[in-house]
Design an enzyme around this catalytic site. Structure first.
Site, PDB file in Angstrom:
ATOM      1  CD1 TRP A  37      64.364  44.264  22.487  1.00  0.00           C
ATOM      2  CD2 TRP A  37      62.279  43.502  22.230  1.00  0.00           C
ATOM      3  NE1 TRP A  37      64.340  42.962  22.903  1.00  0.00           N
ATOM      4  CE2 TRP A  37      63.077  42.473  22.767  1.00  0.00           C
ATOM      5  CE3 TRP A  37      60.937  43.243  21.984  1.00  0.00           C
ATOM      6  CZ2 TRP A  37      62.563  41.202  23.052  1.00  0.00           C
ATOM      7  CZ3 TRP A  37      60.418  41.992  22.269  1.00  0.00           C
ATOM      8  CH2 TRP A  37      61.230  40.978  22.799  1.00  0.00           C
ATOM      9  CD  GLU A  78      73.828  43.525   9.864  1.00  0.00           C
ATOM     10  OE1 GLU A  78      73.237  43.860  10.901  1.00  0.00           O
ATOM     11  OE2 GLU A  78      73.245  43.458   8.756  1.00  0.00           O
ATOM     12  CD1 TRP A 101      72.161  47.355   9.831  1.00  0.00           C
ATOM     13  CD2 TRP A 101      70.621  48.579  10.902  1.00  0.00           C
ATOM     14  NE1 TRP A 101      71.022  47.405   9.056  1.00  0.00           N
ATOM     15  CE2 TRP A 101      70.069  48.141   9.689  1.00  0.00           C
ATOM     16  CE3 TRP A 101      69.835  49.367  11.751  1.00  0.00           C
ATOM     17  CZ2 TRP A 101      68.765  48.467   9.302  1.00  0.00           C
ATOM     18  CZ3 TRP A 101      68.544  49.690  11.366  1.00  0.00           C
ATOM     19  CH2 TRP A 101      68.015  49.249  10.153  1.00  0.00           C
ATOM     20  CG  ASN A 138      70.113  39.880  13.727  1.00  0.00           C
ATOM     21  OD1 ASN A 138      69.745  40.722  14.550  1.00  0.00           O
ATOM     22  ND2 ASN A 138      69.843  39.994  12.434  1.00  0.00           N
ATOM     23  CD1 TRP A 148      56.967  48.325  22.237  1.00  0.00           C
ATOM     24  CD2 TRP A 148      59.059  48.602  22.981  1.00  0.00           C
ATOM     25  NE1 TRP A 148      57.156  49.673  22.445  1.00  0.00           N
ATOM     26  CE2 TRP A 148      58.432  49.875  22.894  1.00  0.00           C
ATOM     27  CE3 TRP A 148      60.370  48.542  23.425  1.00  0.00           C
ATOM     28  CZ2 TRP A 148      59.081  51.072  23.251  1.00  0.00           C
ATOM     29  CZ3 TRP A 148      61.019  49.728  23.766  1.00  0.00           C
ATOM     30  CH2 TRP A 148      60.375  50.967  23.686  1.00  0.00           C
ATOM     31  CD1 TRP A 154      51.821  48.089  25.054  1.00  0.00           C
ATOM     32  CD2 TRP A 154      51.851  46.465  23.518  1.00  0.00           C
ATOM     33  NE1 TRP A 154      52.528  48.546  23.966  1.00  0.00           N
ATOM     34  CE2 TRP A 154      52.564  47.572  23.012  1.00  0.00           C
ATOM     35  CE3 TRP A 154      51.732  45.312  22.727  1.00  0.00           C
ATOM     36  CZ2 TRP A 154      53.166  47.556  21.742  1.00  0.00           C
ATOM     37  CZ3 TRP A 154      52.332  45.306  21.472  1.00  0.00           C
ATOM     38  CH2 TRP A 154      53.031  46.420  20.996  1.00  0.00           C
TER      39      TRP A 154
HETATM   40  C1  LIG Z   1      65.271  42.490  19.397  1.00  0.00           C
HETATM   41  C2  LIG Z   1      66.751  42.660  19.158  1.00  0.00           C
HETATM   42  C3  LIG Z   1      67.595  42.968  20.211  1.00  0.00           C
HETATM   43  C4  LIG Z   1      68.974  43.150  20.000  1.00  0.00           C
HETATM   44  N1  LIG Z   1      69.775  43.467  21.074  1.00  0.00           N
HETATM   45  C5  LIG Z   1      71.104  43.699  20.877  1.00  0.00           C
HETATM   46  C6  LIG Z   1      71.950  44.056  21.966  1.00  0.00           C
HETATM   47  O1  LIG Z   1      71.517  44.237  23.102  1.00  0.00           O
HETATM   48  N2  LIG Z   1      73.278  44.217  21.709  1.00  0.00           N
HETATM   49  C7  LIG Z   1      73.802  44.064  20.455  1.00  0.00           C
HETATM   50  O2  LIG Z   1      75.010  44.206  20.284  1.00  0.00           O
HETATM   51  N3  LIG Z   1      73.009  43.752  19.414  1.00  0.00           N
HETATM   52  C8  LIG Z   1      71.686  43.548  19.576  1.00  0.00           C
HETATM   53  N4  LIG Z   1      70.898  43.199  18.511  1.00  0.00           N
HETATM   54  C9  LIG Z   1      71.494  43.145  17.157  1.00  0.00           C
HETATM   55  C10 LIG Z   1      72.061  41.779  16.714  1.00  0.00           C
HETATM   56  O3  LIG Z   1      71.115  40.768  16.917  1.00  0.00           O
HETATM   57  C11 LIG Z   1      73.351  41.418  17.423  1.00  0.00           C
HETATM   58  O4  LIG Z   1      74.275  42.483  17.352  1.00  0.00           O
HETATM   59  C12 LIG Z   1      74.028  40.197  16.814  1.00  0.00           C
HETATM   60  O5  LIG Z   1      73.147  39.095  16.810  1.00  0.00           O
HETATM   61  C13 LIG Z   1      75.293  39.867  17.585  1.00  0.00           C
HETATM   62  O6  LIG Z   1      75.917  38.743  17.076  1.00  0.00           O
HETATM   63  P1  LIG Z   1      77.291  38.815  16.282  1.00  0.00           P
HETATM   64  O7  LIG Z   1      78.308  39.615  17.018  1.00  0.00           O
HETATM   65  O8  LIG Z   1      77.651  37.406  15.936  1.00  0.00           O
HETATM   66  O9  LIG Z   1      76.837  39.647  15.008  1.00  0.00           O
HETATM   67  P2  LIG Z   1      77.416  39.838  13.543  1.00  0.00           P
HETATM   68  O10 LIG Z   1      76.320  39.430  12.631  1.00  0.00           O
HETATM   69  O11 LIG Z   1      78.740  39.233  13.356  1.00  0.00           O
HETATM   70  O12 LIG Z   1      77.502  41.432  13.431  1.00  0.00           O
HETATM   71  C14 LIG Z   1      78.683  42.154  13.801  1.00  0.00           C
HETATM   72  C15 LIG Z   1      78.352  43.259  14.759  1.00  0.00           C
HETATM   73  O13 LIG Z   1      77.510  44.216  14.141  1.00  0.00           O
HETATM   74  C16 LIG Z   1      76.627  44.771  15.106  1.00  0.00           C
HETATM   75  N5  LIG Z   1      75.246  44.445  14.718  1.00  0.00           N
HETATM   76  C17 LIG Z   1      74.822  43.367  14.021  1.00  0.00           C
HETATM   77  N6  LIG Z   1      73.497  43.441  13.808  1.00  0.00           N
HETATM   78  C18 LIG Z   1      73.071  44.572  14.396  1.00  0.00           C
HETATM   79  C19 LIG Z   1      71.807  45.204  14.523  1.00  0.00           C
HETATM   80  N7  LIG Z   1      70.696  44.687  13.987  1.00  0.00           N
HETATM   81  N8  LIG Z   1      71.742  46.349  15.226  1.00  0.00           N
HETATM   82  C20 LIG Z   1      72.849  46.906  15.767  1.00  0.00           C
HETATM   83  N9  LIG Z   1      74.071  46.358  15.675  1.00  0.00           N
HETATM   84  C21 LIG Z   1      74.184  45.216  14.996  1.00  0.00           C
HETATM   85  C22 LIG Z   1      76.952  44.114  16.432  1.00  0.00           C
HETATM   86  O14 LIG Z   1      77.848  44.938  17.113  1.00  0.00           O
HETATM   87  C23 LIG Z   1      77.619  42.818  15.998  1.00  0.00           C
HETATM   88  O15 LIG Z   1      78.508  42.291  16.948  1.00  0.00           O
HETATM   89  C24 LIG Z   1      69.515  43.013  18.703  1.00  0.00           C
HETATM   90  C25 LIG Z   1      68.645  42.691  17.646  1.00  0.00           C
HETATM   91  C26 LIG Z   1      67.300  42.513  17.860  1.00  0.00           C
HETATM   92  C27 LIG Z   1      66.393  42.171  16.695  1.00  0.00           C
END
Ligand SMILES: Cc1cc2nc3c(=O)[nH]c(=O)nc-3n(C[C@H](O)[C@H](O)[C@H](O)COP(=O)(O)OP(=O)(O)OC[C@H]3O[C@@H](n4cnc5c(N)ncnc54)[C@H](O)[C@@H]3O)c2cc1C
Length: 460
Positions: free
Chosen positions: A386, A276, A279, A345, A363, A307
């Site tokens: 998105w 993650e 990512w 997420n 979107w 859209w």
């Molecule tokens: C439509 C959509 C919009 C999103 N917008 C954002 C946003 O604006 N900012 C953001 O930080 N994340 C975003 N995410 C990714 C992800 O949902 C969040 O990073 C995550 O939910 C944050 O919670 P956590 O720190 O507990 O994550 P954890 O699951 O603990 O993950 C650890 C870290 O990994 C990174 N990460 C995790 N998943 C992703 C992912 N899919 N893409 C990129 N990085 C990721 C983040 O930095 C996160 O803090 C988005 C996902 C989707 C589907």
């Protein structure tokens, strides 16, 4: 060098900090400043959790700096103008800052660099918020990756070849050799209200201390691979806001997880969590190499999609924003976002898919709503998420894969515990009933057919 200024931006900590480390290594006296940038802040509503988080983080940082004999200069101004002026006022030879990869920040930094150079000063910038940046991970043909798995594999190989990238950029403000290195004075942090903002309920969320959240998460990391998908569970790390504002160090996070994994102490979850974090860097390099994604689809054919628009679409969009779609999981997720600034997420994927593929709404409208409300709003990840959900992005889900909001709910919130947390009026419903739509604003099966027709244009 006699004097240097460290310009803090999204790196609000005094440990493992590249710019600060290099400034201390190069200059006799170091000033530290943060600018509440009006170019960003003036457009925000007065209750904004992010601004409050920054303010709280700066309060701690200023206290720490003062304890080490220094002070934090805080201004409320246009950064592009304020930094060259401050550098002149302090008579510093150079400004030190960490890289920022967003198009607007790149333009701002170029302007600041030019103004400083015109006055005979330097701008030194460093990689800090990622493990690998810009062109550091490329395909064998020297091109940026646009598919995640090969990017991740190349990222991991590079880390194995260059483990020193995880070494901390040490800063020891209290240590004997750094004592007296920070320019003395009184910090100038204005009250939040003086900046035109008011307190939110941020502190009630219990997410203020990044290092403590990380410690807590390490106790659960082994189960992350499974637990992360169930919004009713405490599965993820909740570190995203800290990664956004640099109140934790990415090197420390990666190093800790890799060390635990090597000892067999991070279970399967450790590798999934590291993915993650990769990512996050994948989307950052996509934005860096393809800045057109800010306004357009990564895959241009997807900009041909028509859209829904007009009053009816506006009403559907408002219902989505306010959690009134009639689909319990979608509505509970939107209420989580509106009340806390966080959304799980799995739910971000579900509600994004619902907006584009059930309501037929662009979107970009959902992306903008998230950008305003997410505590962890990160342009690259939000845009990437998105575009993934709408299928227009790199390595996105195929357009014909359409999440069913009811089966997602049955699968990932089987007893409806998450739903009931945000929709207590449904508390009396059984696990069988809770997932079903109630007065839905759209019929999923019909919407699915319309979406497949709408997306026909991408095949032409
Ligand atoms: C439509 C959509 C919009 C999103 N917008 C954002 C946003 O604006 N900012 C953001 O930080 N994340 C975003 N995410 C990714 C992800 O949902 C969040 O990073 C995550 O939910 C944050 O919670 P956590 O720190 O507990 O994550 P954890 O699951 O603990 O993950 C650890 C870290 O990994 C990174 N990460 C995790 N998943 C992703 C992912 N899919 N893409 C990129 N990085 C990721 C983040 O930095 C996160 O803090 C988005 C996902 C989707 C589907």
């Amino acid at each position: 060098m006699k004097n240097a200024l460290v310009w803090l931006r999204r790196d609000l900590r005094l440990f493992d900090h590249a710019a600060l480390h290099h400034a201390l290594a190069s200059a006799e006296t170091v000033y530290c400043a943060f600018i509440f940038d009006r170019a960003i802040l003036d457009a925000l509503p007065s209750a904004d959790r992010r601004v409050e988080f920054i303010h709280d983080s700066l309060t701690s940082l200023a206290a720490e700096l003062e304890a080490a004999g220094g002070h934090l200069i805080v201004l409320h101004n246009i950064a592009e103008k304020a930094i060259p002026e401050l550098a002149a006022e302090l008579g510093v030879e150079a400004v030190f800052a960490n890289h920022d990869y967003e198009p607007a920040a790149i333009a701002r930094d170029a302007a600041v660099g030019a103004a400083l150079r015109a006055a005979g000063r330097q701008l030194h910038t460093f990689k800090d918020q990622v493990i690998f940046e810009r062109d550091q991970v490329l395909t064998q043909g020297g091109q940026p990756f646009s598919v995640f798995t090969p990017y991740k594999n190349a990222w991991l190989r590079k880390l194995e070849a260059e483990p020193s990238v995880l070494s901390p950029w040490t800063v020891e403000p209290g240590s004997a050799h750094q004592r007296g290195r920070f320019a003395p004075g009184r910090s100038t942090l204005p009250a939040l209200e003086a900046l035109g903002f008011e307190r939110t309920r941020l502190r009630e969320l219990g997410i203020g201390n990044g290092p403590a959240l990380f410690e807590d998460f390490l106790g659960r990391i082994a189960d992350y691979g499974v637990a992360r998908d169930y919004p009713a569970l405490k599965g993820p790390s909740y570190l995203s806001m800290h990664l956004r504002f640099g109140t934790v160090s990415i090197r420390h996070l990666v190093r800790t997880v890799m060390t635990m994994s090597a000892r067999g102490a991070a279970g399967e979850g450790g590798a999934v969590w590291l993915s993650e974090l990769i990512w996050r860097e994948f989307y950052m390099q996509i934005l860096y190499h393809h800045p057109h994604v800010v306004d357009s689809a990564f895959k241009p054919a997807y900009d041909r999609i028509e859209w829904e628009s007009g009053a009816e679409a506006d009403e559907l969009f408002a219902a989505w924003c306010e959690g009134r779609t009639g689909y319990p999981l979608v509505d509970a997720a939107m209420l989580q976002l509106n009340r806390t600034g966080y959304m799980h997420n799995r739910l971000r994927m579900v509600v994004a898919s619902f907006l584009c593929k059930d309501l037929g709404i662009d979107w970009r409208r959902g992306e903008a709503y998230f950008a305003l409300h997410l505590n962890d709003f990160e342009l690259s990840s939000n845009n990437g998420g998105w575009q993934w959900a709408s299928s227009s992005g790199c390595d996105a889900q195929p357009y014909f894969r359409i999440f069913n909001p009811v089966t997602q709910s049955q699968k990932f919130d089987p007893e409806g515990k998450f739903i009931k947390r945000y929709l207590p009026q449904l508390a009396g419903l059984s696990p069988k009933e809770i997932h079903l739509p109630r007065d839905p604003i759209v019929d999923h099966d019909q919407a699915r057919k319309r979406t497949l027709e709408r997306y026909e244009v991408v095949k032409k």
